[in-house]
Design a protein around this motif. Structure first.
Motif, PDB file in Angstrom:
ATOM      1  N   LYS A 124       1.236  -1.014  -0.372  1.00 35.62           N
ATOM      2  CA  LYS A 124      -0.729   0.199   0.217  1.00 35.62           C
ATOM      3  C   LYS A 124       0.501   1.247   0.022  1.00 35.62           C
ATOM      4  O   LYS A 124       1.025   2.011   0.895  1.00 35.62           O
ATOM      5  CB  LYS A 124      -1.077  -0.155   1.215  1.00 35.62           C
ATOM      6  CG  LYS A 124      -1.925  -1.345   1.192  1.00 35.62           C
ATOM      7  CD  LYS A 124      -2.952  -0.242   1.859  1.00 35.62           C
ATOM      8  CE  LYS A 124      -4.726  -1.358   1.873  1.00 35.62           C
ATOM      9  NZ  LYS A 124      -5.040  -1.449   0.696  1.00 35.62           N
ATOM     10  N   LEU A 125       1.405   1.632  -0.939  1.00 42.73           N
ATOM     11  CA  LEU A 125       2.113   2.262  -0.988  1.00 42.73           C
ATOM     12  C   LEU A 125       1.920   3.678  -0.972  1.00 42.73           C
ATOM     13  O   LEU A 125       0.809   4.490  -1.206  1.00 42.73           O
ATOM     14  CB  LEU A 125       3.247   2.459  -2.512  1.00 42.73           C
ATOM     15  CG  LEU A 125       4.131   1.435  -2.356  1.00 42.73           C
ATOM     16  CD1 LEU A 125       4.996   1.335  -3.681  1.00 42.73           C
ATOM     17  CD2 LEU A 125       4.998   1.005  -1.180  1.00 42.73           C
ATOM     18  N   PRO A 126       2.460   4.840  -0.523  1.00 48.39           N
ATOM     19  CA  PRO A 126       1.687   6.456  -0.515  1.00 48.39           C
ATOM     20  C   PRO A 126       2.345   7.052  -1.132  1.00 48.39           C
ATOM     21  O   PRO A 126       2.713   8.209  -1.382  1.00 48.39           O
ATOM     22  CB  PRO A 126       2.561   6.783   1.175  1.00 48.39           C
ATOM     23  CG  PRO A 126       3.599   5.944   1.267  1.00 48.39           C
ATOM     24  CD  PRO A 126       3.162   4.865   0.647  1.00 48.39           C
ATOM     25  N   LEU A 127       1.896   6.558  -2.418  1.00 45.46           N
ATOM     26  CA  LEU A 127       2.948   7.540  -4.174  1.00 45.46           C
ATOM     27  C   LEU A 127       1.573   7.795  -5.122  1.00 45.46           C
ATOM     28  O   LEU A 127       0.853   6.300  -5.290  1.00 45.46           O
ATOM     29  CB  LEU A 127       3.993   6.378  -4.231  1.00 45.46           C
ATOM     30  CG  LEU A 127       5.594   6.423  -3.349  1.00 45.46           C
ATOM     31  CD1 LEU A 127       5.910   5.084  -3.830  1.00 45.46           C
ATOM     32  CD2 LEU A 127       6.151   8.029  -2.798  1.00 45.46           C
ATOM     33  N   ARG A 128       2.103   8.049  -5.838  1.00 45.62           N
ATOM     34  CA  ARG A 128       1.310   8.270  -7.223  1.00 45.62           C
ATOM     35  C   ARG A 128       1.648   7.630  -7.962  1.00 45.62           C
ATOM     36  O   ARG A 128       2.970   7.205  -8.114  1.00 45.62           O
ATOM     37  CB  ARG A 128       0.985  10.003  -7.511  1.00 45.62           C
ATOM     38  CG  ARG A 128       1.213  11.530  -6.494  1.00 45.62           C
ATOM     39  CD  ARG A 128       1.225  12.679  -7.256  1.00 45.62           C
ATOM     40  NE  ARG A 128       1.191  13.648  -6.001  1.00 45.62           N
ATOM     41  CZ  ARG A 128       1.102  14.048  -6.384  1.00 45.62           C
ATOM     42  NH1 ARG A 128      -0.074  14.211  -7.617  1.00 45.62           N
ATOM     43  NH2 ARG A 128       0.357  15.334  -5.449  1.00 45.62           N
ATOM     44  N   SER A 129       0.648   7.604  -9.019  1.00 48.93           N
ATOM     45  CA  SER A 129       0.902   6.623  -9.943  1.00 48.93           C
ATOM     46  C   SER A 129       2.172   6.783 -11.161  1.00 48.93           C
ATOM     47  O   SER A 129       2.169   7.782 -11.142  1.00 48.93           O
ATOM     48  CB  SER A 129      -0.713   6.112 -10.910  1.00 48.93           C
ATOM     49  OG  SER A 129      -1.125   5.540  -9.614  1.00 48.93           O
ATOM     50  N   ASP A 130       3.130   6.690 -11.481  1.00 48.77           N
ATOM     51  CA  ASP A 130       3.811   6.838 -13.038  1.00 48.77           C
ATOM     52  C   ASP A 130       4.626   7.341 -12.604  1.00 48.77           C
ATOM     53  O   ASP A 130       4.636   8.574 -13.486  1.00 48.77           O
ATOM     54  CB  ASP A 130       3.104   6.655 -14.129  1.00 48.77           C
ATOM     55  CG  ASP A 130       1.646   6.004 -14.218  1.00 48.77           C
ATOM     56  OD1 ASP A 130       2.249   4.556 -14.274  1.00 48.77           O
ATOM     57  OD2 ASP A 130       0.727   6.476 -14.750  1.00 48.77           O
ATOM     58  N   VAL A 131       5.266   7.539 -11.477  1.00 49.27           N
ATOM     59  CA  VAL A 131       6.090   8.715 -11.276  1.00 49.27           C
ATOM     60  C   VAL A 131       7.634   8.506 -10.694  1.00 49.27           C
ATOM     61  O   VAL A 131       8.970   9.254 -11.182  1.00 49.27           O
ATOM     62  CB  VAL A 131       6.070   9.282  -9.695  1.00 49.27           C
ATOM     63  CG1 VAL A 131       4.548  10.000  -9.732  1.00 49.27           C
ATOM     64  CG2 VAL A 131       5.758   8.528  -8.604  1.00 49.27           C
ATOM     65  N   PHE A 132       7.841   6.809 -11.166  1.00 49.47           N
ATOM     66  CA  PHE A 132       9.436   6.812 -11.026  1.00 49.47           C
ATOM     67  C   PHE A 132      10.022   6.404 -11.987  1.00 49.47           C
ATOM     68  O   PHE A 132       9.263   4.967 -12.527  1.00 49.47           O
ATOM     69  CB  PHE A 132       9.301   5.421  -9.181  1.00 49.47           C
ATOM     70  CG  PHE A 132       9.339   6.073  -7.986  1.00 49.47           C
ATOM     71  CD1 PHE A 132      10.645   6.340  -7.604  1.00 49.47           C
ATOM     72  CD2 PHE A 132       8.025   5.981  -7.359  1.00 49.47           C
ATOM     73  CE1 PHE A 132       9.989   7.159  -6.113  1.00 49.47           C
ATOM     74  CE2 PHE A 132       8.156   6.420  -6.534  1.00 49.47           C
ATOM     75  CZ  PHE A 132       9.088   7.028  -6.037  1.00 49.47           C
ATOM     76  N   ASP A 133      11.651   6.334 -12.575  1.00 54.68           N
ATOM     77  CA  ASP A 133      11.824   5.701 -13.524  1.00 54.68           C
ATOM     78  C   ASP A 133      12.336   4.297 -13.288  1.00 54.68           C
ATOM     79  O   ASP A 133      12.734   3.482 -14.222  1.00 54.68           O
ATOM     80  CB  ASP A 133      13.277   6.757 -13.641  1.00 54.68           C
ATOM     81  CG  ASP A 133      12.924   7.756 -14.238  1.00 54.68           C
ATOM     82  OD1 ASP A 133      11.941   8.405 -14.997  1.00 54.68           O
ATOM     83  OD2 ASP A 133      13.753   9.029 -13.714  1.00 54.68           O
ATOM     84  N   ALA A 134      12.342   4.270 -11.722  1.00 56.47           N
ATOM     85  CA  ALA A 134      13.340   2.796 -11.484  1.00 56.47           C
ATOM     86  C   ALA A 134      11.962   1.982 -10.502  1.00 56.47           C
ATOM     87  O   ALA A 134      12.616   2.934  -9.524  1.00 56.47           O
ATOM     88  CB  ALA A 134      14.549   2.515 -11.744  1.00 56.47           C
ATOM     89  N   VAL A 135      12.573   1.159 -10.125  1.00 52.50           N
ATOM     90  CA  VAL A 135      12.444   0.288  -9.013  1.00 52.50           C
ATOM     91  C   VAL A 135      12.839  -0.221  -8.797  1.00 52.50           C
ATOM     92  O   VAL A 135      13.268  -1.770  -9.043  1.00 52.50           O
ATOM     93  CB  VAL A 135      10.420  -0.168  -8.703  1.00 52.50           C
ATOM     94  CG1 VAL A 135      10.305  -0.704  -7.201  1.00 52.50           C
ATOM     95  CG2 VAL A 135       9.430   1.115  -8.508  1.00 52.50           C
ATOM     96  N   ILE A 136      14.023  -0.512  -7.277  1.00 50.13           N
ATOM     97  CA  ILE A 136      15.032  -2.077  -7.164  1.00 50.13           C
ATOM     98  C   ILE A 136      14.336  -2.361  -5.635  1.00 50.13           C
ATOM     99  O   ILE A 136      13.403  -1.439  -5.222  1.00 50.13           O
ATOM    100  CB  ILE A 136      16.511  -0.997  -6.992  1.00 50.13           C
ATOM    101  CG1 ILE A 136      16.021  -0.218  -5.871  1.00 50.13           C
ATOM    102  CG2 ILE A 136      16.342  -0.599  -8.595  1.00 50.13           C
ATOM    103  CD1 ILE A 136      17.349   0.597  -5.540  1.00 50.13           C
ATOM    104  N   SER A 137      14.260  -4.047  -5.867  1.00 45.77           N
ATOM    105  CA  SER A 137      14.013  -4.526  -4.486  1.00 45.77           C
ATOM    106  C   SER A 137      14.970  -4.997  -4.172  1.00 45.77           C
ATOM    107  O   SER A 137      15.158  -6.919  -4.338  1.00 45.77           O
ATOM    108  CB  SER A 137      12.753  -4.444  -4.591  1.00 45.77           C
ATOM    109  OG  SER A 137      12.188  -4.819  -3.043  1.00 45.77           O
ATOM    110  N   ARG A 138      15.556  -5.309  -3.178  1.00 46.38           N
ATOM    111  CA  ARG A 138      16.622  -6.221  -2.416  1.00 46.38           C
ATOM    112  C   ARG A 138      15.908  -6.924  -1.175  1.00 46.38           C
ATOM    113  O   ARG A 138      15.702  -6.488  -0.490  1.00 46.38           O
ATOM    114  CB  ARG A 138      17.550  -5.585  -2.123  1.00 46.38           C
ATOM    115  CG  ARG A 138      19.222  -6.793  -1.801  1.00 46.38           C
ATOM    116  CD  ARG A 138      19.846  -6.218  -2.022  1.00 46.38           C
ATOM    117  NE  ARG A 138      21.139  -6.909  -0.757  1.00 46.38           N
ATOM    118  CZ  ARG A 138      22.205  -7.276  -0.060  1.00 46.38           C
ATOM    119  NH1 ARG A 138      22.929  -6.495  -1.421  1.00 46.38           N
ATOM    120  NH2 ARG A 138      22.259  -7.574   0.279  1.00 46.38           N
TER     121      ARG A 138
END
Ligand SMILES: C[S@@+](CC[C@H](N)C(=O)[O-])C[C@H]1O[C@@H](n2cnc3c(N)ncnc32)[C@H](O)[C@@H]1O
Ligand SMILES: [Zn+2]
Length: 299
Positions: free
Chosen positions: A145-159
């Motif tokens: 449940k991210l507190p973020l607008r849609s379509d804003v990041f150039d990249a998502v990383i998750s380790r």
């Protein structure tokens, strides 16, 4: 009135309904559902609620946060080996992109990104305090449940996040939602293989790390990610090098090896060779999946 502590209002949104936020007296409010979000030690807290499972995860992560890096990366060879993971993950991410680090922990990967615009998200306040102390820019939220607008990041990383989640598909869907069309997502996670299962089975009598931490099969990870993304490339990694170099806080075999610099190079070179052999490379400890969000509206 906008507080400068809520400096990301242009990318933040209500985690519940995705509407805009408005800031009054250091707290933020959703303009639609009126949910209220506070700053805790300077960190915006967007955690809506926590199931007993998530509450337990937070407790565990809060407990390990303080020593998270000082134990695992205390030895030069472990630090250097884990830095290699970061290099593999971040390969091809251009400078000055807006990047989201999902399940950022203490910011170990965030700090390796070559950009001033990295936002870390995690559920553990203790992890986030440590990340913030180290200069990372963070908010607290559930990856589902991210507190973020849609379509804003150039990249998502998750380790090493997905195997912690009860329903990883929700976090993957959120990652896709906040990425710009054509944006990149890179997930590094565990791989359930012969090599990774046998020691766990001997140590814990089960395939997973614990009741709540799964050891994901590659087919499961692939299905999860391909539901939301185009999968561009997969890198399997960790054969000899990971158990020997990767967790000296648990087992430190490397301390007994001679000619350390040479042994390090030998182990990582052998691993690099195995990771290029089709089918055999699937017997790895870990997987990195490089994805892209479709530019096609439908998907
Ligand atoms: C193994 S740690 C990895 C931390 C960091 N990515 C790294 O590589 O050092 C997993 C992290 O996921 C976080 N986490 C677990 N469940 C989460 C959730 N539902 N939403 C966001 N973060 C979560 C934990 O608090 C922890 O910091
Ligand atoms: Zn709302």
């Amino acid at each position: 009135m906008t507080s400068e502590m809520w400096q990301d209002l242009d990318i933040l949104a209500c985690p519940s309904c995705h509407a805009d936020l408005s800031v009054v007296d250091q707290a933020a409010f959703c303009v639609k559902c009126t949910a209220r979000f506070e700053l805790v030690d300077g960190i915006p807290d967007f955690l809506l609620s926590a199931s007993s499972r998530l509450a337990n995860e937070i407790k565990v992560q809060d407990e390990v946060a303080e020593n998270y890096e000082s134990l695992r990366y205390a030895k030069w060879y472990s630090r250097k080996y884990h830095e290699m993971w970061n290099t593999w993950m971040l390969e091809g991410l251009a400078e000055s992109q807006i990047v989201l680090d999902l399940g950022c922990g203490t910011g170990w990967v965030s700090r390796a990104v070559n950009s001033d615009c990295v936002l870390g998200v995690d559920v553990s306040m203790h992890m986030l305090r440590e990340a913030r102390r180290q200069g990372c820019h963070v908010v607290r939220a559930d990856a589902a449940k991210l507190p973020l607008r849609s379509d804003v990041f150039d990249a998502v990383i998750s380790r090493s996040l997905l195997h912690h989640l009860e329903h990883p598909q929700f976090a993957v869907a959120e990652a896709a939602r906040v990425l710009k069309p054509g944006g990149k997502a890179v997930f590094l996670d565990t791989n359930r293989s012969l090599l990774s299962t046998l020691p766990r089975f001997l140590a814990y009598r089960q395939n997973n790390f614990s009741e709540t931490h799964q050891n994901l099969r590659f087919s499961r990870l692939h299905n999860l990610l391909s539901a939301e993304f185009q999968i561009e490339r997969v890198r399997f990694f960790g054969y000899l090098a990971y158990p020997i170099l990767g967790f000296p806080d648990l087992i430190d075999i490397f301390q007994y090896l001679p000619a350390k610099r040479f042994s390090f190079t030998l182990l990582t070179s052998v691993d690099a060779t195995i990771s290029r052999i089709p089918l055999i490379n699937r017997q790895s400890w870990g997987t990195i999946v490089f994805c892209r969000k479709s530019t096609d509206e439908k998907g």
